[in-house]
Design an enzyme around this catalytic site. Structure first.
Site, PDB file in Angstrom:
ATOM      1  N   PHE A 140       0.869  -1.182   0.000  1.00 32.21           N
ATOM      2  CA  PHE A 140       0.000   0.000   0.000  1.00 32.21           C
ATOM      3  C   PHE A 140       0.904   1.231   0.000  1.00 32.21           C
ATOM      4  O   PHE A 140       1.759   1.389   0.867  1.00 32.21           O
ATOM      5  CB  PHE A 140      -0.916   0.044   1.224  1.00 32.21           C
ATOM      6  CG  PHE A 140      -1.850   1.229   1.179  1.00 32.21           C
ATOM      7  CD1 PHE A 140      -3.015   1.173   0.430  1.00 32.21           C
ATOM      8  CD2 PHE A 140      -1.543   2.409   1.838  1.00 32.21           C
ATOM      9  CE1 PHE A 140      -3.864   2.279   0.347  1.00 32.21           C
ATOM     10  CE2 PHE A 140      -2.389   3.516   1.756  1.00 32.21           C
ATOM     11  CZ  PHE A 140      -3.552   3.448   1.008  1.00 32.21           C
ATOM     12  N   ASP A 226       9.305   2.583   1.598  1.00 30.51           N
ATOM     13  CA  ASP A 226       8.131   3.346   2.044  1.00 30.51           C
ATOM     14  C   ASP A 226       7.985   3.098   3.538  1.00 30.51           C
ATOM     15  O   ASP A 226       7.533   2.040   3.975  1.00 30.51           O
ATOM     16  CB  ASP A 226       6.894   2.872   1.268  1.00 30.51           C
ATOM     17  CG  ASP A 226       5.629   3.609   1.713  1.00 30.51           C
ATOM     18  OD1 ASP A 226       5.628   4.200   2.808  1.00 30.51           O
ATOM     19  OD2 ASP A 226       4.625   3.550   0.967  1.00 30.51           O
ATOM     20  N   LYS A 255       2.767  10.084   8.430  1.00 27.77           N
ATOM     21  CA  LYS A 255       2.108   9.591   9.641  1.00 27.77           C
ATOM     22  C   LYS A 255       2.696  10.120  10.948  1.00 27.77           C
ATOM     23  O   LYS A 255       2.361  11.214  11.371  1.00 27.77           O
ATOM     24  CB  LYS A 255       2.082   8.062   9.613  1.00 27.77           C
ATOM     25  CG  LYS A 255       1.040   7.535   8.603  1.00 27.77           C
ATOM     26  CD  LYS A 255       0.697   6.104   8.886  1.00 27.77           C
ATOM     27  CE  LYS A 255      -0.262   5.512   7.867  1.00 27.77           C
ATOM     28  NZ  LYS A 255      -1.658   5.782   8.187  1.00 27.77           N
TER      29      LYS A 255
END
Ligand code: PLP
Length: 410
Positions: A140, A226, A255
């Site tokens: 993702f 990532d 995040k």
């Protein structure tokens, strides 16, 4: 009278595009690992805003730093430098392989920046034919058109074509498959998560990241990690790749980076930075109005300072091990129901044979907030400041919910 929770929910039903499937509560305040809804119900928060709020909610020192920055400077754009962004970039590179930073506002945007960097890196290196991005099944990487295109889960791509490409997907953990694709030397970059979080908390098998490093070196491919979900302490090290003896060329963050204030970053080596470096007399190759915003960067600086002062990275490692041990007992206690426990640090998954969303809903009714990761996994991603007694309370509530049979295949 201010609107009640029921009234706000009814209003939300009318005014929003219905892209999300929110749980039916309206949260209005928090403290540490607890949040309260509009109706006054208290919840133990094991989501931290989907692996974002490492310091928890309403952290006093964090709030003081933000308040001070609000009174000083919020935004000036990249027409100028601001003090906070320079210190923030330094704070990141002091803790990782990186030598240069580009700031943006989210994880998807950080990955977009990394894709642009990768393509242009080869154009400047006079290999302009290297367009392909290699990614992994189950990954993702975000919700922009380019990042859904490199996300290895078809459900995120449906309806949005024509997509960005070419993209080649290989099985996560399969070095032979990566080798085959990379050997063609048509890939600009390979992008991979040290833990596939949204894919169901799947940790990279030992040696996988190092093997990719070697393959990328042999073929002149850029290696992008990532770390949007795994970065900034979540796994019990500053960055997820640091559990393996290996470093990427490029790392993307978001995040947890701003303690809840939106900020993302592309972090890279000096060499890789050429992909986004302006040429003499040329246009600015990449930019973001809000990227490097003084307020967001002050949040980043405050987050990192507080994590250092409170020893939170070590605390994540310890609390994460404690949580893993407690959760492991569920595997033995609920055979045919709880399959396994995955993850690292305070990013942990409980895989069930049935529907994890039912477990999450039942736990919410009992005062515990959790989230789903992938098709079969209930995710724990609590604030780093979580106390053992709170982990005990959370596991106890989950145990009760499982005891009622939720999340078990029919
Ligand atoms: N990359 C990873 C690994 C993620 O987990 C996420 C979000 O869950 C993203 C990228 C996208 O980040 P954002 O939602 O901030 O765009």
């Amino acid at each position: 009278m201010p609107p009640s929770q029921a009234e706000l929910l009814a209003l939300a039903d009318q005014v929003f595009i219905k892209n999300y499937r929110q749980q039916p509560i309206v949260l209005e305040r928090g403290r540490g690992c607890e949040v309260w809804d509009r109706a006054g119900n208290r919840y133990l928060d094991m989501t931290a805003g989907i692996a974002v709020c490492g310091l928890g909610h309403a952290h006093a020192a964090f709030n003081a730093r933000l308040t001070e920055q609000l009174a000083r400077l919020v935004h000036v754009s990249n027409l100028f430098w601001n003090d906070q962004q320079i210190l923030a970039a330094k704070a990141i590179i002091d803790r990782c392989f990186g030598q240069r930073v580009f700031f943006c506002n989210s994880g998807g945007e950080a990955n977009e920046g990394a894709l642009k960097l990768a393509r242009r890196y080869h154009v400047i290196g006079e290999e302009p034919q290297r367009h392909t991005i290699v990614s992994t099944h189950g990954s993702f990487h975000g919700r922009t058109v380019a990042t859904v295109s490199i996300t290895g889960q078809p459900k995120y791509r449906e309806g949005f074509g024509p997509l960005f490409g070419p993209v080649e997907f290989v099985a996560y953990g399969d070095l032979a498959a990566a080798k085959k694709v990379l050997a063609t030397k048509t890939a600009a970059a390979m992008i991979v998560e040290p833990i596939q979080a949204e894919g169901g908390i799947v940790v990279a098998p030992p040696g996988y990241l190092a093997g990719l490093r070697q393959l990328c070196d042999e073929t002149g491919t850029l290696l992008i990690f990532d770390e949007v979900q795994t970065g900034v302490g979540r796994t019990g090290m500053w960055f997820g790749y640091q559990h393996d003896n290996v470093a990427p060329d490029v790392m993307t963050l978001a995040k947890g980076l701003g303690g809840g204030i939106p900020i993302g970053a592309v972090v890279c080596t000096d060499k890789a930075a050429r992909g986004l470096t302006a040429q003499p007399g040329g246009a600015v190759p990449h930019a973001s109005t809000f990227g490097g915003n003084a307020f967001a960067c002050a949040a980043l600086n405050a987050t990192i300072d507080i994590m250092e002062t409170e020893g939170l990275v070590e605390r994540v490692a310890q609390a994460g091990q404690y949580l893993a041990n407690e959760l492991a007992e569920l595997v033995a206690d609920f055979p045919g129901h709880v399959v396994d426990i995955r993850g690292r640090g305070l990013l942990r998954g409980v895989s069930v044979t049935g529907a994890p969303a039912q477990v999450v809903a039942k736990c919410r009714e009992k005062g515990l907030l959790l989230s789903v990761a992938g098709d079969k996994v209930v995710r724990f991603a609590p604030p780093f400041i979580v106390e053992r007694v709170q982990l005990d309370e959370a596991v106890g509530i989950l145990r009760d919910a499982l005891g009622e049979g939720v999340g078990k295949a029919a």
